[in-house]
Scaffold this motif. Structure first.
Motif, PDB file in Angstrom:
ATOM      1  N   ASN A  60       6.536  -5.747   0.399  1.00 59.32           N
ATOM      2  CA  ASN A  60       7.804  -5.844  -0.319  1.00 59.32           C
ATOM      3  C   ASN A  60       7.562  -6.062  -1.811  1.00 59.32           C
ATOM      4  O   ASN A  60       8.004  -7.046  -2.392  1.00 59.32           O
ATOM      5  N   LYS A  61       6.840  -5.115  -2.407  1.00 58.36           N
ATOM      6  CA  LYS A  61       6.486  -5.188  -3.819  1.00 58.36           C
ATOM      7  C   LYS A  61       6.554  -3.788  -4.393  1.00 58.36           C
ATOM      8  O   LYS A  61       6.653  -2.816  -3.650  1.00 58.36           O
ATOM      9  N   PRO A  62       6.442  -3.650  -5.726  1.00 61.47           N
ATOM     10  CA  PRO A  62       6.464  -2.303  -6.306  1.00 61.47           C
ATOM     11  C   PRO A  62       5.398  -1.419  -5.644  1.00 61.47           C
ATOM     12  O   PRO A  62       4.276  -1.859  -5.385  1.00 61.47           O
ATOM     13  N   THR A  63       5.771  -0.170  -5.383  1.00 57.50           N
ATOM     14  CA  THR A  63       4.936   0.741  -4.597  1.00 57.50           C
ATOM     15  C   THR A  63       3.543   0.948  -5.177  1.00 57.50           C
ATOM     16  O   THR A  63       2.556   0.979  -4.447  1.00 57.50           O
ATOM     17  N   ILE A  64       3.454   1.085  -6.489  1.00 57.11           N
ATOM     18  CA  ILE A  64       2.155   1.307  -7.113  1.00 57.11           C
ATOM     19  C   ILE A  64       1.234   0.109  -6.910  1.00 57.11           C
ATOM     20  O   ILE A  64       0.048   0.259  -6.649  1.00 57.11           O
ATOM     21  N   GLU A  65       1.826  -1.077  -6.993  1.00 58.31           N
ATOM     22  CA  GLU A  65       1.056  -2.298  -6.773  1.00 58.31           C
ATOM     23  C   GLU A  65       0.531  -2.351  -5.339  1.00 58.31           C
ATOM     24  O   GLU A  65      -0.631  -2.680  -5.100  1.00 58.31           O
ATOM     25  N   VAL A  66       1.390  -2.005  -4.379  1.00 56.66           N
ATOM     26  CA  VAL A  66       0.967  -2.019  -2.973  1.00 56.66           C
ATOM     27  C   VAL A  66      -0.125  -0.972  -2.738  1.00 56.66           C
ATOM     28  O   VAL A  66      -1.100  -1.225  -2.035  1.00 56.66           O
ATOM     29  N   VAL A 103      -9.766   3.447   1.725  1.00 56.28           N
ATOM     30  CA  VAL A 103     -10.518   3.708   0.499  1.00 56.28           C
ATOM     31  C   VAL A 103      -9.768   4.602  -0.490  1.00 56.28           C
ATOM     32  O   VAL A 103     -10.191   4.751  -1.636  1.00 56.28           O
ATOM     33  N   GLU A 104      -8.654   5.203  -0.042  1.00 55.90           N
ATOM     34  CA  GLU A 104      -7.899   6.102  -0.924  1.00 55.90           C
ATOM     35  C   GLU A 104      -6.418   6.109  -0.552  1.00 55.90           C
ATOM     36  O   GLU A 104      -6.084   6.233   0.620  1.00 55.90           O
ATOM     37  N   THR A 105      -5.537   5.962  -1.570  1.00 59.94           N
ATOM     38  CA  THR A 105      -4.088   5.959  -1.334  1.00 59.94           C
ATOM     39  C   THR A 105      -3.366   6.757  -2.419  1.00 59.94           C
ATOM     40  O   THR A 105      -3.936   7.029  -3.489  1.00 59.94           O
ATOM     41  N   GLU A 106      -2.115   7.108  -2.147  1.00 59.46           N
ATOM     42  CA  GLU A 106      -1.248   7.699  -3.178  1.00 59.46           C
ATOM     43  C   GLU A 106       0.134   7.072  -3.070  1.00 59.46           C
ATOM     44  O   GLU A 106       0.616   6.804  -1.973  1.00 59.46           O
ATOM     45  N   ALA A 107       0.787   6.865  -4.217  1.00 54.34           N
ATOM     46  CA  ALA A 107       2.126   6.278  -4.247  1.00 54.34           C
ATOM     47  C   ALA A 107       3.175   7.382  -4.371  1.00 54.34           C
ATOM     48  O   ALA A 107       2.984   8.337  -5.122  1.00 54.34           O
ATOM     49  N   TYR A 108       4.271   7.240  -3.630  1.00 56.03           N
ATOM     50  CA  TYR A 108       5.408   8.166  -3.720  1.00 56.03           C
ATOM     51  C   TYR A 108       6.673   7.369  -3.980  1.00 56.03           C
ATOM     52  O   TYR A 108       7.103   6.585  -3.134  1.00 56.03           O
ATOM     53  N   PRO A 143      10.042  -2.766   4.543  1.00 52.94           N
ATOM     54  CA  PRO A 143       8.663  -2.652   4.052  1.00 52.94           C
ATOM     55  C   PRO A 143       7.690  -3.022   5.177  1.00 52.94           C
ATOM     56  O   PRO A 143       7.963  -3.933   5.952  1.00 52.94           O
ATOM     57  N   GLY A 144       6.587  -2.274   5.260  1.00 49.66           N
ATOM     58  CA  GLY A 144       5.632  -2.539   6.326  1.00 49.66           C
ATOM     59  C   GLY A 144       5.886  -1.717   7.577  1.00 49.66           C
ATOM     60  O   GLY A 144       5.334  -1.993   8.625  1.00 49.66           O
ATOM     61  N   THR A 145       6.724  -0.676   7.438  1.00 52.15           N
ATOM     62  CA  THR A 145       6.975   0.250   8.541  1.00 52.15           C
ATOM     63  C   THR A 145       6.118   1.496   8.321  1.00 52.15           C
ATOM     64  O   THR A 145       5.801   1.841   7.188  1.00 52.15           O
ATOM     65  N   ALA A 146       5.761   2.186   9.413  1.00 54.59           N
ATOM     66  CA  ALA A 146       4.996   3.432   9.292  1.00 54.59           C
ATOM     67  C   ALA A 146       5.943   4.616   9.135  1.00 54.59           C
ATOM     68  O   ALA A 146       6.974   4.702   9.798  1.00 54.59           O
ATOM     69  N   GLY A 198      15.850   0.231   2.253  1.00 59.43           N
ATOM     70  CA  GLY A 198      16.800   1.082   1.549  1.00 59.43           C
ATOM     71  C   GLY A 198      16.243   1.653   0.268  1.00 59.43           C
ATOM     72  O   GLY A 198      16.913   2.409  -0.433  1.00 59.43           O
ATOM     73  N   LYS A 199      14.998   1.348  -0.054  1.00 61.77           N
ATOM     74  CA  LYS A 199      14.406   1.766  -1.309  1.00 61.77           C
ATOM     75  C   LYS A 199      13.845   3.193  -1.296  1.00 61.77           C
ATOM     76  O   LYS A 199      13.879   3.883  -2.299  1.00 61.77           O
ATOM     77  N   GLY A 200      13.312   3.672  -0.183  1.00 61.45           N
ATOM     78  CA  GLY A 200      12.842   5.057  -0.097  1.00 61.45           C
ATOM     79  C   GLY A 200      11.526   5.341  -0.788  1.00 61.45           C
ATOM     80  O   GLY A 200      11.361   6.390  -1.395  1.00 61.45           O
ATOM     81  N   GLU A 201      10.577   4.406  -0.688  1.00 68.90           N
ATOM     82  CA  GLU A 201       9.270   4.611  -1.284  1.00 68.90           C
ATOM     83  C   GLU A 201       8.184   4.283  -0.262  1.00 68.90           C
ATOM     84  O   GLU A 201       8.419   3.528   0.674  1.00 68.90           O
ATOM     85  N   ALA A 202       6.986   4.870  -0.477  1.00 68.34           N
ATOM     86  CA  ALA A 202       5.908   4.658   0.482  1.00 68.34           C
ATOM     87  C   ALA A 202       4.552   4.959  -0.150  1.00 68.34           C
ATOM     88  O   ALA A 202       4.475   5.559  -1.215  1.00 68.34           O
ATOM     89  N   VAL A 203       3.517   4.525   0.540  1.00 66.89           N
ATOM     90  CA  VAL A 203       2.139   4.790   0.119  1.00 66.89           C
ATOM     91  C   VAL A 203       1.471   5.657   1.183  1.00 66.89           C
ATOM     92  O   VAL A 203       1.438   5.293   2.360  1.00 66.89           O
ATOM     93  N   LEU A 204       0.968   6.807   0.747  1.00 63.89           N
ATOM     94  CA  LEU A 204       0.239   7.696   1.652  1.00 63.89           C
ATOM     95  C   LEU A 204      -1.193   7.200   1.792  1.00 63.89           C
ATOM     96  O   LEU A 204      -1.872   6.981   0.786  1.00 63.89           O
ATOM     97  N   ILE A 205      -1.649   7.010   3.013  1.00 64.35           N
ATOM     98  CA  ILE A 205      -3.042   6.635   3.251  1.00 64.35           C
ATOM     99  C   ILE A 205      -3.850   7.933   3.332  1.00 64.35           C
ATOM    100  O   ILE A 205      -3.670   8.719   4.257  1.00 64.35           O
ATOM    101  N   ARG A 206      -4.690   8.156   2.353  1.00 58.79           N
ATOM    102  CA  ARG A 206      -5.404   9.435   2.276  1.00 58.79           C
ATOM    103  C   ARG A 206      -6.806   9.432   2.882  1.00 58.79           C
ATOM    104  O   ARG A 206      -7.299  10.496   3.265  1.00 58.79           O
ATOM    105  N   ALA A 207      -7.479   8.277   2.897  1.00 63.47           N
ATOM    106  CA  ALA A 207      -8.828   8.262   3.464  1.00 63.47           C
ATOM    107  C   ALA A 207      -9.227   6.865   3.916  1.00 63.47           C
ATOM    108  O   ALA A 207      -8.803   5.864   3.341  1.00 63.47           O
ATOM    109  N   LEU A 208     -10.044   6.822   4.971  1.00 61.58           N
ATOM    110  CA  LEU A 208     -10.540   5.577   5.543  1.00 61.58           C
ATOM    111  C   LEU A 208     -12.048   5.688   5.741  1.00 61.58           C
ATOM    112  O   LEU A 208     -12.567   6.790   5.941  1.00 61.58           O
TER     113      LEU A 208
END
Length: 188
Positions: free
Chosen positions: A8-14, A37-42, A66-69, A89-99
């Motif tokens: 529950n924080k700004p997407t880029i920070e998460v 090891v790799e993420t992207e913010a949307y 926040p914290g939903t898949a 209700g915010k409509g933002e997420a972090v893509l997990i690109r690599a593990l």
DNA sequence: CTATTGATTGAT
DNA sequence: TCAATCAATAGG
């Protein structure tokens, strides 16, 4: 296990805070663990985001708690896994690109039909296949006992910020983050 | 209803 | 560089 306030924080920070954390998924009797090891913010006002034109049937999970898949199917054959961020209700997420594969490696090799460690989770669709993440996990909470993210240890990371991969709009934004010199990222 | 597109991957 | 492959979306 990381709790709701973490998400529950700004997407880029998460997106940056998720680097170095561990994704855990227990399914069909196997425990899969990987280091992020790799993420992207949307973001919501971001032309590259699925939510740029508002809520639709596909992207509605991005408006969940926040914290939903948020898992979506694309290119006719692949799934991608995101972590929903910000207030409901915010409509933002972090893509997990690599593990980086940690546990369940033998099963990942079977799921991916690949043998080399770095081929198992070095891309958003690859890691979904390795971890058996598909539309069944869409809308599922990452505060679940068999599906969550956790912190292990307290290691300082060098984070690289750069442009996102594969998008046609919003290319100029440096919303891609990865751990410097990590060999399990999707590409340089 | 129809046509186009896509936050990808793997092979050439 | 390019095909695979199809659900979601945008347009009519």
């Amino acid at each position: 296990m990381l709790k709701k306030p973490f998400y529950n924080k700004p997407t880029i920070e998460v997106a940056k805070n998720l680097l170095g954390k561990y994704l855990v998924h227990e399914i069909d009797g196997t425990k899969y663990v990987g280091k992020i090891v790799e993420t992207e913010a949307y973001l919501e006002d971001d032309p590259a985001s699925h939510t740029f034109n508002g809520k639709t049937h596909r992207n509605k999970a991005m408006y969940d708690e926040p914290g939903t898949a948020y898992v979506y199917f694309t290119y006719g054959m692949y799934h991608c896994f995101n972590v929903v961020t910000g207030k409901k209700g915010k409509g933002e997420a972090v893509l997990i690109r690599a593990l980086e594969p940690i546990e369940g490696i033998e099963e990942m090799k079977i799921n991916r039909n690949k043998d080399r460690l770095k081929d198992l989770c070095s891309g958003p669709a690859k890691l979904c296949k390795a971890f058996k993440i598909d539309k069944n996990q869409n809308h599922v909470s990452l505060l679940s006992k068999n599906f969550f993210i956790e912190k292990r240890g307290n290691i300082k990371l060098e984070i690289i910020e750069t442009t996102r991969i594969g998008i046609t709009k919003g290319k100029e934004k440096n919303y891609r983050f990865y751990i410097k010199d990590n060999k399990f990222i999707s590409r340089n």
